[in-house]
Scaffold this motif. Structure first.
Motif, PDB file in Angstrom:
ATOM      1  N   ILE A 197       8.633  40.996 -10.268  1.00  0.00           N
ATOM      2  CA  ILE A 197       9.617  40.173  -9.629  1.00  0.00           C
ATOM      3  C   ILE A 197       8.988  39.368  -8.477  1.00  0.00           C
ATOM      4  O   ILE A 197       9.344  38.093  -8.485  1.00  0.00           O
TER       5      ILE A 197
ATOM      6  N   THR B  42      20.603  41.749 -19.996  1.00  0.00           N
ATOM      7  CA  THR B  42      21.317  42.987 -19.408  1.00  0.00           C
ATOM      8  C   THR B  42      21.663  42.604 -17.739  1.00  0.00           C
ATOM      9  O   THR B  42      22.494  43.302 -17.431  1.00  0.00           O
ATOM     10  N   GLU B  43      21.065  41.617 -17.239  1.00  0.00           N
ATOM     11  CA  GLU B  43      21.541  41.211 -15.885  1.00  0.00           C
ATOM     12  C   GLU B  43      21.241  39.650 -15.613  1.00  0.00           C
ATOM     13  O   GLU B  43      20.217  39.165 -15.989  1.00  0.00           O
TER      14      GLU B  43
ATOM     15  N   LEU C  27       7.305  48.291 -16.817  1.00  0.00           N
ATOM     16  CA  LEU C  27       8.476  47.662 -16.035  1.00  0.00           C
ATOM     17  C   LEU C  27       9.044  48.706 -15.171  1.00  0.00           C
ATOM     18  O   LEU C  27       9.083  48.402 -13.865  1.00  0.00           O
TER      19      LEU C  27
ATOM     20  N   LYS D 230      17.455  39.406 -16.579  1.00  0.00           N
ATOM     21  CA  LYS D 230      16.665  40.673 -17.043  1.00  0.00           C
ATOM     22  C   LYS D 230      17.143  40.901 -18.411  1.00  0.00           C
ATOM     23  O   LYS D 230      18.232  40.728 -18.738  1.00  0.00           O
ATOM     24  N   ASN D 231      16.217  40.930 -19.627  1.00  0.00           N
ATOM     25  CA  ASN D 231      16.460  40.637 -20.978  1.00  0.00           C
ATOM     26  C   ASN D 231      15.783  41.830 -21.748  1.00  0.00           C
ATOM     27  O   ASN D 231      14.828  42.569 -21.032  1.00  0.00           O
ATOM     28  N   GLU D 232      16.058  42.207 -22.705  1.00  0.00           N
ATOM     29  CA  GLU D 232      15.644  43.319 -23.491  1.00  0.00           C
ATOM     30  C   GLU D 232      15.759  42.740 -25.028  1.00  0.00           C
ATOM     31  O   GLU D 232      16.707  42.197 -25.167  1.00  0.00           O
TER      32      GLU D 232
ATOM     33  N   THR E 122       8.209  33.617 -17.647  1.00  0.00           N
ATOM     34  CA  THR E 122       8.840  34.876 -18.239  1.00  0.00           C
ATOM     35  C   THR E 122       7.990  35.806 -18.286  1.00  0.00           C
ATOM     36  O   THR E 122       6.787  35.550 -18.606  1.00  0.00           O
TER      37      THR E 122
ATOM     38  N   LEU F 248      11.582  39.761 -17.893  1.00  0.00           N
ATOM     39  CA  LEU F 248      12.018  39.441 -16.755  1.00  0.00           C
ATOM     40  C   LEU F 248      11.839  37.774 -16.836  1.00  0.00           C
ATOM     41  O   LEU F 248      10.718  37.298 -17.187  1.00  0.00           O
TER      42      LEU F 248
ATOM     43  N   LYS G 155      11.116  44.599 -22.867  1.00  0.00           N
ATOM     44  CA  LYS G 155      11.458  44.291 -21.575  1.00  0.00           C
ATOM     45  C   LYS G 155      11.175  43.134 -20.917  1.00  0.00           C
ATOM     46  O   LYS G 155       9.980  42.769 -20.971  1.00  0.00           O
TER      47      LYS G 155
ATOM     48  N   GLU H  98       7.995  46.874 -11.590  1.00  0.00           N
ATOM     49  CA  GLU H  98       9.278  45.990 -11.400  1.00  0.00           C
ATOM     50  C   GLU H  98       9.109  45.072 -10.049  1.00  0.00           C
ATOM     51  O   GLU H  98       9.176  43.837 -10.176  1.00  0.00           O
TER      52      GLU H  98
END
Length: 188
Positions: free
Chosen positions: A162, A92-93, A154, A108-110, A146, A130, A128, A158
């Motif tokens: 991070i 996603t990002e 999240l 950023k995945n899902e 990961t 990261l 979610k 978040e």
């Protein structure tokens, strides 16, 4: 949750909450050239479940990080296709950054899991993810941290997650040319 402790293995390190539990699967390789460590948040609530994995692998040739991320995205698409679109994977990002003085990416995945490994409640679940990754030219290793969690967790954590991923680093010291000296006797 900000009470972090360091974890170091084969010159690869990350900070994690001290109450999380470390798992090393004896069926996975665990060497300087390749390894996997899982660090899980132990909780009763499935809505707060979180898992951090630290993976590294030696690469046959130098890696262009941008190309690596593009290939990762292609692999996600292939995985989704193989599941006949029952599982869905999406980056996603992509945030280009620096970690440990090296070019890195925070991804950023899902994914929506339709199989029992991830499906906790017997239905499709959104997970979610990261990821922090960088390539070390010094050791020719790709390092990937990961963190997988629930959407609720999240939203709540978040920034902390991070912060954990941003602590990924490599610390490899070269042996001195004159050899290793385990101790030096001191006159008393």
């Amino acid at each position: 949750m900000n009470d972090f402790i360091p974890l170091n293995a084969y010159g690869i390190g990350i900070q994690h909450p001290r109450d999380w539990q470390i798992f090393i699967n004896p069926n996975n390789k665990f060497t300087f050239n390749e390894g996997l460590i899982k660090i899980d948040k132990i909780t009763i609530s499935k809505r707060a479940s979180t898992s951090l994995s630290l993976r590294w692998a030696s690469m046959k040739k130098d890696v262009n990080l941008h190309d690596y991320v593009d290939e990762l995205e292609k692999q996600f698409q292939k995985k989704e296709k193989r599941s006949r679109h029952k599982d869905r994977y999406k980056i996603t990002e992509k945030i280009k950054c620096a970690v440990d003085g090296k070019d890195a990416y925070l991804l950023k995945n899902e994914f929506v899991a339709n199989h029992s490994i991830y499906r906790v409640f017997g239905k499709n679940e959104l997970v979610k993810v990261l990821q922090m990754l960088f390539y070390s030219e010094r050791t020719s290793r790709m390092l990937v941290a990961t963190l997988s969690t629930t959407p609720e967790e999240l939203v709540e954590n978040e920034d902390t997650f991070i912060e954990i991923l941003s602590s990924l680093h490599e610390d490899v010291h070269e042996a001195k040319e004159d050899g290793f000296q385990p101790y030096k006797q001191i006159a008393l």
